[in-house]
Design a protein around this motif. Structure first.
Motif, PDB file in Angstrom:
ATOM      1  N   GLY A  14      -6.329  94.918  46.171  1.00 52.02           N
ATOM      2  CA  GLY A  14      -5.786  93.900  45.278  1.00 52.02           C
ATOM      3  C   GLY A  14      -5.458  92.612  46.003  1.00 52.02           C
ATOM      4  N   VAL A  15      -4.833  92.720  47.161  1.00 53.70           N
ATOM      5  CA  VAL A  15      -4.494  91.506  47.903  1.00 53.70           C
ATOM      6  C   VAL A  15      -5.755  90.879  48.498  1.00 53.70           C
ATOM      7  CG1 VAL A  15      -3.922  92.413  50.215  1.00 53.70           C
ATOM      8  CG2 VAL A  15      -2.660  90.477  49.304  1.00 53.70           C
ATOM      9  N   LEU A  16      -6.729  91.691  48.888  1.00 51.45           N
ATOM     10  CA  LEU A  16      -7.999  91.134  49.377  1.00 51.45           C
ATOM     11  C   LEU A  16      -8.730  90.406  48.249  1.00 51.45           C
ATOM     12  CD1 LEU A  16      -9.210  94.047  51.692  1.00 51.45           C
ATOM     13  CD2 LEU A  16      -8.090  91.899  52.362  1.00 51.45           C
ATOM     14  N   ALA A  17      -8.684  90.947  47.033  1.00 47.58           N
ATOM     15  CA  ALA A  17      -9.285  90.280  45.873  1.00 47.58           C
ATOM     16  C   ALA A  17      -8.575  88.956  45.580  1.00 47.58           C
ATOM     17  CB  ALA A  17      -9.240  91.198  44.659  1.00 47.58           C
ATOM     18  N   ILE A  18      -7.264  88.913  45.773  1.00 49.18           N
ATOM     19  CA  ILE A  18      -6.500  87.676  45.586  1.00 49.18           C
ATOM     20  C   ILE A  18      -6.979  86.615  46.577  1.00 49.18           C
ATOM     21  CG2 ILE A  18      -4.216  86.665  45.977  1.00 49.18           C
ATOM     22  CD1 ILE A  18      -3.102  89.292  44.620  1.00 49.18           C
ATOM     23  N   TYR A  19      -7.154  87.003  47.832  1.00 48.66           N
ATOM     24  CA  TYR A  19      -7.640  86.040  48.835  1.00 48.66           C
ATOM     25  C   TYR A  19      -9.071  85.592  48.525  1.00 48.66           C
ATOM     26  CZ  TYR A  19      -3.652  85.935  51.959  1.00 48.66           C
ATOM     27  OH  TYR A  19      -2.411  85.717  52.493  1.00 48.66           O
ATOM     28  N   ALA A  20      -9.906  86.511  48.041  1.00 55.22           N
ATOM     29  CA  ALA A  20     -11.274  86.139  47.655  1.00 55.22           C
ATOM     30  C   ALA A  20     -11.241  85.163  46.484  1.00 55.22           C
ATOM     31  CB  ALA A  20     -12.081  87.391  47.297  1.00 55.22           C
ATOM     32  N   PHE A  35     -16.870  82.312  37.885  1.00 58.72           N
ATOM     33  CA  PHE A  35     -15.739  83.156  38.259  1.00 58.72           C
ATOM     34  C   PHE A  35     -14.565  82.830  37.348  1.00 58.72           C
ATOM     35  CE2 PHE A  35     -11.835  83.745  40.858  1.00 58.72           C
ATOM     36  CZ  PHE A  35     -11.881  85.132  40.912  1.00 58.72           C
ATOM     37  N   LYS A  36     -13.994  83.864  36.728  1.00 54.72           N
ATOM     38  CA  LYS A  36     -12.942  83.657  35.728  1.00 54.72           C
ATOM     39  C   LYS A  36     -11.536  83.993  36.217  1.00 54.72           C
ATOM     40  CE  LYS A  36     -15.546  82.222  32.428  1.00 54.72           C
ATOM     41  NZ  LYS A  36     -15.515  80.815  32.096  1.00 54.72           N
ATOM     42  N   GLY A  37     -11.393  84.957  37.140  1.00 52.26           N
ATOM     43  CA  GLY A  37     -10.054  85.282  37.580  1.00 52.26           C
ATOM     44  C   GLY A  37      -9.963  86.605  38.315  1.00 52.26           C
ATOM     45  N   VAL A  38      -8.725  86.972  38.602  1.00 50.99           N
ATOM     46  CA  VAL A  38      -8.479  88.181  39.386  1.00 50.99           C
ATOM     47  C   VAL A  38      -7.351  88.978  38.751  1.00 50.99           C
ATOM     48  CG1 VAL A  38      -6.940  86.948  40.988  1.00 50.99           C
ATOM     49  CG2 VAL A  38      -7.999  89.078  41.712  1.00 50.99           C
ATOM     50  N   ALA A  39      -7.532  90.288  38.719  1.00 50.85           N
ATOM     51  CA  ALA A  39      -6.494  91.220  38.284  1.00 50.85           C
ATOM     52  C   ALA A  39      -6.152  92.097  39.477  1.00 50.85           C
ATOM     53  CB  ALA A  39      -6.982  92.069  37.114  1.00 50.85           C
ATOM     54  N   ALA A  40      -4.896  92.056  39.879  1.00 46.61           N
ATOM     55  CA  ALA A  40      -4.458  92.825  41.045  1.00 46.61           C
ATOM     56  C   ALA A  40      -3.451  93.879  40.594  1.00 46.61           C
ATOM     57  CB  ALA A  40      -3.855  91.902  42.087  1.00 46.61           C
ATOM     58  N   ILE A  41      -3.798  95.122  40.836  1.00 49.53           N
ATOM     59  CA  ILE A  41      -2.948  96.248  40.448  1.00 49.53           C
ATOM     60  C   ILE A  41      -2.123  96.637  41.681  1.00 49.53           C
ATOM     61  CG2 ILE A  41      -2.938  98.614  39.576  1.00 49.53           C
ATOM     62  CD1 ILE A  41      -5.852  97.877  38.473  1.00 49.53           C
ATOM     63  N   VAL A  42      -0.817  96.534  41.563  1.00 48.32           N
ATOM     64  CA  VAL A  42       0.125  96.728  42.674  1.00 48.32           C
ATOM     65  C   VAL A  42      -0.432  96.187  44.004  1.00 48.32           C
ATOM     66  CG1 VAL A  42       1.446  98.601  41.637  1.00 48.32           C
ATOM     67  CG2 VAL A  42      -0.527  99.186  42.992  1.00 48.32           C
ATOM     68  N   PRO A  43      -0.707  94.872  44.020  1.00 44.34           N
ATOM     69  CA  PRO A  43      -1.287  94.303  45.240  1.00 44.34           C
ATOM     70  C   PRO A  43      -0.328  94.421  46.423  1.00 44.34           C
ATOM     71  CG  PRO A  43      -0.478  92.562  43.811  1.00 44.34           C
ATOM     72  CD  PRO A  43      -0.351  93.847  43.034  1.00 44.34           C
ATOM     73  N   ALA A  44      -0.885  94.643  47.583  1.00 48.77           N
ATOM     74  CA  ALA A  44      -0.091  94.817  48.809  1.00 48.77           C
ATOM     75  C   ALA A  44       0.411  93.463  49.296  1.00 48.77           C
ATOM     76  CB  ALA A  44      -0.929  95.508  49.875  1.00 48.77           C
ATOM     77  N   MET A 105      -4.047  95.982  59.921  1.00 48.94           N
ATOM     78  CA  MET A 105      -4.389  94.918  58.977  1.00 48.94           C
ATOM     79  C   MET A 105      -3.452  94.961  57.770  1.00 48.94           C
ATOM     80  SD  MET A 105      -7.882  94.083  56.829  1.00 48.94           S
ATOM     81  CE  MET A 105      -7.800  95.621  55.959  1.00 48.94           C
ATOM     82  N   LEU A 106      -3.205  96.154  57.231  1.00 45.60           N
ATOM     83  CA  LEU A 106      -2.312  96.295  56.081  1.00 45.60           C
ATOM     84  C   LEU A 106      -0.903  95.817  56.426  1.00 45.60           C
ATOM     85  CD1 LEU A 106      -1.692  97.319  53.203  1.00 45.60           C
ATOM     86  CD2 LEU A 106      -1.261  99.564  54.218  1.00 45.60           C
ATOM     87  N   LEU A 107      -0.408  96.220  57.571  1.00 45.98           N
ATOM     88  CA  LEU A 107       0.937  95.818  57.974  1.00 45.98           C
ATOM     89  C   LEU A 107       1.017  94.309  58.197  1.00 45.98           C
ATOM     90  CD1 LEU A 107       3.771  96.811  58.610  1.00 45.98           C
ATOM     91  CD2 LEU A 107       3.060  97.073  60.985  1.00 45.98           C
ATOM     92  N   ASP A 108       0.007  93.734  58.840  1.00 45.24           N
ATOM     93  CA  ASP A 108      -0.009  92.287  59.060  1.00 45.24           C
ATOM     94  C   ASP A 108      -0.032  91.522  57.741  1.00 45.24           C
ATOM     95  OD1 ASP A 108       0.003  92.759  61.778  1.00 45.24           O
ATOM     96  OD2 ASP A 108      -2.116  92.267  62.071  1.00 45.24           O
ATOM     97  N   VAL A 109      -0.840  91.984  56.796  1.00 45.56           N
ATOM     98  CA  VAL A 109      -0.937  91.316  55.493  1.00 45.56           C
ATOM     99  C   VAL A 109       0.378  91.420  54.740  1.00 45.56           C
ATOM    100  CG1 VAL A 109      -2.000  91.508  53.192  1.00 45.56           C
ATOM    101  CG2 VAL A 109      -3.438  91.460  55.222  1.00 45.56           C
ATOM    102  N   THR A 110       0.946  92.626  54.681  1.00 41.89           N
ATOM    103  CA  THR A 110       2.138  92.825  53.855  1.00 41.89           C
ATOM    104  C   THR A 110       3.406  92.235  54.457  1.00 41.89           C
ATOM    105  OG1 THR A 110       2.528  95.023  54.804  1.00 41.89           O
ATOM    106  CG2 THR A 110       1.254  94.920  52.760  1.00 41.89           C
ATOM    107  N   THR A 111       3.467  92.100  55.763  1.00 42.14           N
ATOM    108  CA  THR A 111       4.705  91.600  56.364  1.00 42.14           C
ATOM    109  C   THR A 111       4.623  90.139  56.805  1.00 42.14           C
ATOM    110  OG1 THR A 111       4.068  92.515  58.514  1.00 42.14           O
ATOM    111  CG2 THR A 111       5.498  93.859  57.151  1.00 42.14           C
ATOM    112  N   PHE A 112       3.424  89.628  57.082  1.00 40.12           N
ATOM    113  CA  PHE A 112       3.321  88.269  57.599  1.00 40.12           C
ATOM    114  C   PHE A 112       2.411  87.353  56.786  1.00 40.12           C
ATOM    115  CE2 PHE A 112       3.797  91.031  61.427  1.00 40.12           C
ATOM    116  CZ  PHE A 112       5.116  90.721  61.695  1.00 40.12           C
ATOM    117  N   PHE A 134      -0.217  93.479  38.156  1.00 40.45           N
ATOM    118  CA  PHE A 134       0.500  94.671  37.713  1.00 40.45           C
ATOM    119  C   PHE A 134       1.463  95.089  38.811  1.00 40.45           C
ATOM    120  CE2 PHE A 134      -3.457  94.916  35.349  1.00 40.45           C
ATOM    121  CZ  PHE A 134      -3.044  95.310  34.092  1.00 40.45           C
ATOM    122  N   GLY A 135       2.681  95.421  38.416  1.00 38.14           N
ATOM    123  CA  GLY A 135       3.660  95.941  39.349  1.00 38.14           C
ATOM    124  C   GLY A 135       4.280  97.202  38.782  1.00 38.14           C
TER     125      GLY A 135
END
Length: 190
Positions: A14-20, A35-44, A105-112, A134-135
């Protein structure tokens, strides 16, 4: 001509899709134009601090990820696709503890990364047409307050936040997956 398209993904995806979406929306000439948009389900976009090992262990694992990136240790997230494999029993999904490099990578993305990119304007989604987030109200991995803070910080042309009773694995339970799927299709059709 090209058909309209959206990204939809869960958690780290989800967070990678947000960056894309940010990249595509800011450089539409280099990508298919509809391109119309992004849906992120509980993005990290953040992580519960209780899910992260102590600082010395995290530092040690981060350093080890450079030497043995594919090493899987019990302190990294455990992926069990048995509840979401499609078709059921499929072996195409990863199973086991995440490799150190993926965990780092997950930790770096979610914390920084997400936090820093929101603060310095590198991530705003201001050129993105539609964003659906979605949350999970009961998510003990990416707490709802982290998702809500991310949602509040972005500025796409249209945005919607859907809070679901489920947790981080909301798509694997019939009670919440139906709600998410319904909201996703309604959003696409708006």
């Amino acid at each position: 001509t090209s058909a309209p398209y959206y990204f939809a993904a869960n958690s780290l995806g989800g967070v990678l899709a947000i960056y894309a979406a940010e990249k595509i929306s800011n450089d539409r000439d280099s990508y298919p134009f509809d391109f119309k948009g992004v849906a992120a389900i509980v993005p990290a976009v953040g992580v519960d601090k209780n899910k992260v090992p102590s600082a010395p262990i995290t530092l040690g694992l981060s350093l080890l990820s450079y030497v043995a990136p594919l090493l899987q240790v019990s302190l990294t997230p455990l992926e069990d696709p048995s509840s979401y494999s499609c078709p059921s029993g499929s072996t195409r999904n990863f199973s086991g503890h995440w490799p150190l490099v993926t965990s780092k990578m997950l930790l770096d993305v979610t914390t920084f990364k997400v936090k820093n990119d929101l603060e310095n304007g590198a991530l705003s989604l201001s050129s993105t047409d539609k964003v659906l987030i979605f949350g999970g109200k009961c998510d003990d991995t990416v707490p709802f307050d982290k998702v809500h803070a991310f949602y509040s910080a972005i500025s796409p042309k249209k945005k919607q936040l859907v809070s679901v009773e489920g947790g981080h694995d909301m798509m694997t339970f019939e009670s919440s997956s139906g709600e998410v799927t319904k909201a996703l299709f309604e959003w696409i059709l708006l």
